[in-house]
Every structure is written in C-alpha cells, then in structure tokens.
Design an enzyme around this catalytic site. Structure first.
Site, PDB file in Angstrom:
ATOM      1  N   ASP A 344       0.717  -1.199   0.087  1.00 20.57           N
ATOM      2  CA  ASP A 344       0.104   0.116  -0.052  1.00 20.57           C
ATOM      3  C   ASP A 344       0.802   1.376   0.073  1.00 20.57           C
ATOM      4  OD1 ASP A 344      -2.420   1.352   0.450  1.00 20.57           O
ATOM      5  OD2 ASP A 344      -1.536   1.917   2.187  1.00 20.57           O
ATOM      6  N   GLU A 380       1.839  -0.460  -4.902  1.00 21.42           N
ATOM      7  CA  GLU A 380       0.682   0.654  -5.399  1.00 21.42           C
ATOM      8  C   GLU A 380       1.433   1.882  -5.546  1.00 21.42           C
ATOM      9  OE1 GLU A 380      -3.297   2.453  -3.835  1.00 21.42           O
ATOM     10  OE2 GLU A 380      -1.872   2.298  -2.340  1.00 21.42           O
TER      11      GLU A 380
END
Length: 696
Positions: A344, A380
């Site tokens: 993330d 990401e």
C-alpha cells in the site's frame, strides 16, 4: 505481584520467542531509559508481574523468563522522556503492544486513557496523562508458530500465468450460504469458496489487509468500523476478527487449503504508516516505545511528516524500523507460507530526505533478500506526498498497479473521444511506462476495478458516487470515476439498459484479460456484485461491503470463466516480452500489426481521427521468445466502440484460417470458423479470433 526469575537472554530474534523451556523477550528502543515486561493472568484481566528487561545490547533490550509457555499474555511499558518538541513521547502509564507480537487478543477499546496526553487540556499534546491504559488495551500472546504443513508446496506460478483476484476475507464469505465460518480465515478455506475460485480459473487471491488493524475512533463513534483494514496495529499478528478460535493456525490452514487448490496467497500490507495517527493519536505501540525512531518527524519534531494522509509516516530509513518490516515480510513467507505482497502507498517506502528514490534502502534490501526475491512483489505506485505519483518508476522485480489502464479502458468503453490510441497503449502492456530496466511486460497489473472505487456493476450503473452511508456528506471517495449509468442512475428494470450494462461489463473484463500484463479482477465482479454506488466502502462492514451470493447471472459467470480459460490457453496474451511493431526480424514477421477496419495498416494520421472508434490488432509471439513457447501463430482482436462494422481480416496463407472464439455481443459464439474475408463487429463489442492451421 509475586517475584519471577528473569535472565539476560538474547538480543535476537526480536519479539517473544519460545524455545521449549521458556520465553526470550527482545525489544528495540533507542531512546528509552528502561523497558518493562508486563505479564497477565490466563484470562488477561490481571497484571500479575512487572519485570524490567535486564540487558541492553546496543538499542535492543532483552530478557529470558524460564518456565513461560505459549499462550502467555503480555505487554510492554517504556520509560523515557516525555518531550514532544524533541520528538519523545514516552509515557510509562501506557501499556504497549510488542511490534513483533504474533497474536493479539482483541482490538483496543477507545478511551481517553489511550492518549499519552490529557484530552481537552489547554496544552493539548504537550500535557501528560497519568492514567493506566491497560484495561483498554489488547494483550500480546506468546505463540509457537509451528504448523503441520504436511506436503504444502507454494504453487510458485510464473507471473505470465498469473490472474489475481482481489478479495476481502469477510466480504467474500459473510453472505455465502454454504460457508460455515463466515467472515473468517476458515470460511475462506471452505470447499464452497475454493470450488468457486478453481472453477473461475484465477491463480492468486490478493487479500485486503489481514494484519491486525485498528477501528478508528471517529468511525466507532459513528457506529461504523474500519472494514478494509488500512490502519495496521501489528505487523506480525493476524487480525483477531478473522480468527474463529483464536488460533493463528487458522491462517496457516487457509493458506494450505488454497495452495492445495493451486492458488497463491498475496497479502495487501501497509508498512507506510501505523494506526497511531498524528500527535493527537493514541499511544499503542511505536509512539510509546520510541517515537523519534519509528516515525518520520517534521522540522519541529512535535509533528509528523504525513505523506500517507493518515497522520504519520513510518521511518523506513531507520535500520531497526527497516529490519522490522523485513522481519515481518519474511515471517509471513517462511512461517505462514504466503506467496507475495501488495504494498500500500509504496512510494512512501522509497522516500528519502531528498525525495523518492528507486534505489532507496527498502528496495535495495528486498532485492538482495534470498527469501523475499522468490515471492511476488506488487507496488501501489503513489502516495499523497510531493511527487508521489510514480507509475512505472519502481525497480524490478516489482509489479505495479496501473491506474492508467483502469482510467483509459473505462473511458474508451464509455465512448470518450481520442481514446483508441490510449487503448492501444494499454493492451500492449503500457510500454511507455514499463518497458525499461529489463522489466517484463507482466510488470503492469491491469485492472478496471479494485476495492478502492466502484465495483464493475457500479461502473456501468452509476455516473455519480453515492457514499452517504459513510457519514461524510458524500464528500469522501473519488469524484472522477469514468463511469456511465447507461441512461438510469442505479437499479432499473429496463431490459435494454440491463442488456447494455451486461455487454459493457463483458467488454471491460475482456479488455483486462486480453491485454499484455498481469490481470487483476475484483471479487464479486464475476457475479455482478454491487455496492449501490458507494465507491469508498472502507467503513461498510455490512451488506454494502459484502458479496451478495443470493442472485447472480450464471451466464455472465460462465463468460468470465471462458475469458480466463482463453487467456490461460493462449501464450500470446501473456508474454513476458513487449510487443513492438516494425521490430521483428526473426521470421520475417513483426510482433504487432495495427489494422484499420478496411484491412489496411493504420497510418500515423489515422490514430488522431476524431471519429475513430474501432481498434484492430494482430498479435504474434514476441521476438526472442524461446521456441517452446511458440505454440500458436497469431491472434486478431477487434475493439469496436462505434457502430456496427464489417472488419476485413488479414489474409491467411494456404492451410490457415481464422476462428472466432469470443464475441462480447454474441456471447454464445465459441469457436466459429470464419470463411469470409470479413467478420461482423457489432456496436460496442470485443472480438477475439485465432489463426489456426487445418487440413480439409
């Protein structure tokens, strides 16, 4: 409290380690004056012992307690300066979680005593709160992580064969009628779920965060919870809400079951920040153990650098914080047998004092690690910090989420002008972003939907987001969704609109699965799951966030299965080498041909034609691909967003013919031989044809 023997123990490994005769405790803190181990009764209610860790090697405090066994509940306290303007926030009154704890008993119970400062005081976080927080805190649990893995063997599928399925443990299982342990790891390991995944044909399941995480206070006060899990509380512990019997073996059992079905397990992990928030957040672990070491602080160290939008940013530049992250990753691979990670806000992990650096210590450490280099790594590639958007900027072997693919494909099928050239870039692997540094064409993770945003059904059913249930006045979530309600906002009984929405969904998923790169599907898209227009369901632990298995289109599910199977059976669609027109010399043929509908090659001026709505492409095995992979000759794809059109097919050599396998406008077609020099492409359709050899 009765006395208890504690010996010097060892500085490694960090955390609580059972050796068969007792437990070694080792904790990092550079600026503490002492670290105290707190032991609790079997029910966790009574603090029975406080023992200062007697030894310090460098900045690791440690001690060994003979006779302790797995199941022992414990916590920590750290004594040191409370000096926010110097970056220190020690408060001995606060029970702290061990960053290396393998299991937590529950989630924190919100109370002002969790704060290191006095809530409501005029000096705010400069004040000091003396209340003991233990009654509101979970307990850490000593664990023996041994598991009878038997013949468990990671599938280790090549990325070129990978189809990722992003799913939420509870969302996937809560409403399934044939799942016993609903909302749990054991439920995800059930026969019903495995049967669905195997028949679908996916090869890897990417789980939204399952490491222990916090329910944010502002959500709890609104009667909501942190459903997605992007507020990590413990990097080694599975979240207790997914355990049916408080055993970490339940996670291991789930992994073993998925492996037995040939499915890899990828974890979505959040190492860019913690759940402790900014200077007004709670003192739960890192802040109380050594705030100045664990977090990146601003020029005034009272405050935090906030490149994540959550209030804080972990200080990955610190060697001991980096060690914790790497130890955690290795733990999930070696002890829990996971097959990869999706990071993330991964840009944050590559930030240095001078900005993002693809050679930052985090990336260099992973790239030389013999354990982590054998699993899948997915970035990401953005955060909210300066220069945070970095699609294409990560080093190998990282794959990257490609939001350019998502937005470009949605806009093409919505009918936005000028997107045929964008489509061409995306279906050939987004080479401009990723064809460098020896990165393969599988680097781009291609998707049109993910947990963050509309579901596939909602992409074709809503023009505007509808996040009122989140309690933020519909201000949260993205406003630009490149979606289209096809004439009616939300549910409708109009058969024409329903048919158009179904065909649009077929087109979107066909584009994902027929593109070079690594495809990713959102769980539930294959059964038409809706979130009723909510494109930010992070706090919706209810029917909005759960998959509805009660009524779905079996024909659409079968079509998705066919798409995945076709990709699996045709290596041209999943090559590691990028396809480039005009560059193949090996057999006198190019890799890639762009055709007009009239059968002529695309010219430079054709790409910019304002009325261009149709893209025709012929793909072959890329130059330099080993002979063993060359099992097919060519594929011909037609993406038609315009009116009905007859497309002239490339001429076939003697003994060759075109066969039509997929037509999103006529989903019943499955292997029709094309005898004419043209093929009919209906309005808004995708066609897939294969060149095959035959004998009359």
């Amino acid at each position: 409290m009765s006395s208890m023997t504690i010996l010097g123990g060892h500085a490694a490994p960090l955390g609580a380690t059972f050796d068969g005769e007792g437990v070694n405790f080792a904790v990092f803190s550079e600026h503490a004056r002492r670290i105290t181990l707190c032991l609790f009764s079997p029910d966790g209610r009574t603090e029975t012992h406080r023992i200062d860790l007697p030894e310090r090697d460098g900045d690791v405090w440690h001690g060994y307690v003979p006779g302790l066994r797995p199941g022992q509940m414990y916590g920590l306290r750290a004594d040191g300066p409370y000096a926010p303007h110097e970056g220190h926030r020690f408060n001995y009154n606060k029970l702290l979680l061990d960053p290396y704890a393998k299991r937590l008993t529950r989630h924190p119970e919100w109370h002002d005593a969790l704060m290191g400062y006095r809530v409501g005081h005029a000096d705010v976080d400069l004040s000091f709160d003396r209340r003991d927080s233990a009654r509101y805190m979970p307990r850490c649990v000593v664990e023996d992580v041994l598991f009878a893995w038997g013949r468990d063997k990671p599938p280790r599928r090549p990325t070129s064969q990978t189809v990722i399925y992003e799913a939420h443990v509870k969302g996937m299982t809560q409403l399934h009628p044939d799942v016993q342990h609903k909302g749990k790891f054991l439920g995800l390991a059930s026969d019903a779920i495995l049967d669905h995944l195997v028949k679908l044909g996916i090869t890897a399941i990417e789980l939204l965060p399952v490491q222990a995480f916090l329910n944010d206070r502002f959500l709890v006060e609104k009667g909501l919870v942190n459903y997605w899990g992007y507020q990590t509380l413990g990097f080694f512990a599975p979240d207790p809400r997914y355990l049916a019997h408080d055993q970490i073996a339940e996670f291991q059992h789930m992994v073993a079951r998925l492996h037995s079905a040939g499915i890899e397990v990828i974890m979505d992990v959040v190492y860019n920040h913690s759940c402790e928030g900014n200077e007004l957040g709670p003192t739960l672990s890192f802040r109380g153990l050594d705030n100045r070491s664990y977090y990146r602080l601003a020029e005034d160290p009272r405050y935090y650098i906030n490149d994540t939008g959550t209030g804080n940013t972990l200080n990955i530049d610190h060697p001991m914080v980096l060690r914790m992250v790497l130890d955690s990753l290795r733990y999930w691979v070696e002890e829990m047998h996971v097959d990869g990670f999706r990071f993330d806000l991964c840009t944050t992990l590559g930030r240095t004092p001078t900005g993002f650096d693809r050679g930052a210590s985090f990336f260099d450490a992973i790239r030389q690690d013999p354990v982590l280099t054998r699993v899948k790594l997915i970035a990401e590639p953005w955060d909210i910090g300066p220069g945070g958007y970095r699609v294409g900027g990560f080093p190998p072997p990282f794959l990257e989420w490609n939001d350019k693919f998502r937005d470009g494909i949605r806009r093409f099928w919505r009918g936005d002008a000028g997107h045929v050239a964008v489509l061409a870039d995306r279906i050939t692997g987004s080479a401009l972003q990723f064809d460098h540094s020896g990165r393969p064409a599988t680097t781009s993770v291609n998707f049109v939907t993910a947990h963050d945003g509309f579901t596939l059904m909602d992409v074709v059913s809503y023009t505007q987001k509808h996040n009122e249930a989140n309690g933020e006045g519909n201000r949260d979530g993205h406003n630009d969704n490149a979606s289209d309600n096809m004439g009616v906002e939300g549910p409708t009984e109009d058969p024409k609109i329903l048919a158009a929405r179904t065909k649009r969904r077929r087109n979107l998923l066909a584009t994902v699965l027929f593109s070079q790169g690594t495809p990713m599907l959102l769980a539930g898209d294959e059964i038409g799951n809706t979130q009723w227009g909510n494109n930010n369901a992070y706090c919706q632990d209810n029917e909005i966030g759960w998959l509805d298995w009660s009524d779905y289109d079996e024909d659409f599910l079968d079509f998705v299965r066919r798409l995945i199977a076709f990709r699996r059976e045709h290596p041209i669609l999943r090559q590691k080498r990028f396809l480039h027109a005009r560059e193949r010399i090996v057999d006198g043929l190019e890799d890639l041909f762009w055709w007009r509908a009239d059968g002529r090659p695309m010219r430079d001026e054709d790409w910019g034609a304002p009325d261009l709505k149709t893209l025709c492409v012929e793909m072959r095995i890329a130059s330099g691909t080993p002979v063993y992979a060359q099992r097919e000759e060519a594929l011909f794809l037609i993406f038609n967003r315009g009116h009905d059109v007859e497309v002239k097919l490339p001429e076939c050599a003697e003994g060759r013919r075109w066969r039509l396998w997929i037509d999103t406008g006529r989903p019943e077609i499955d292997g029709k031989v094309i005898t004419l020099p043209t093929v009919f492409a209906g309005c808004e359709t995708t066609l897939m044809l294969e060149l095959e050899a035959y004998n009359d």
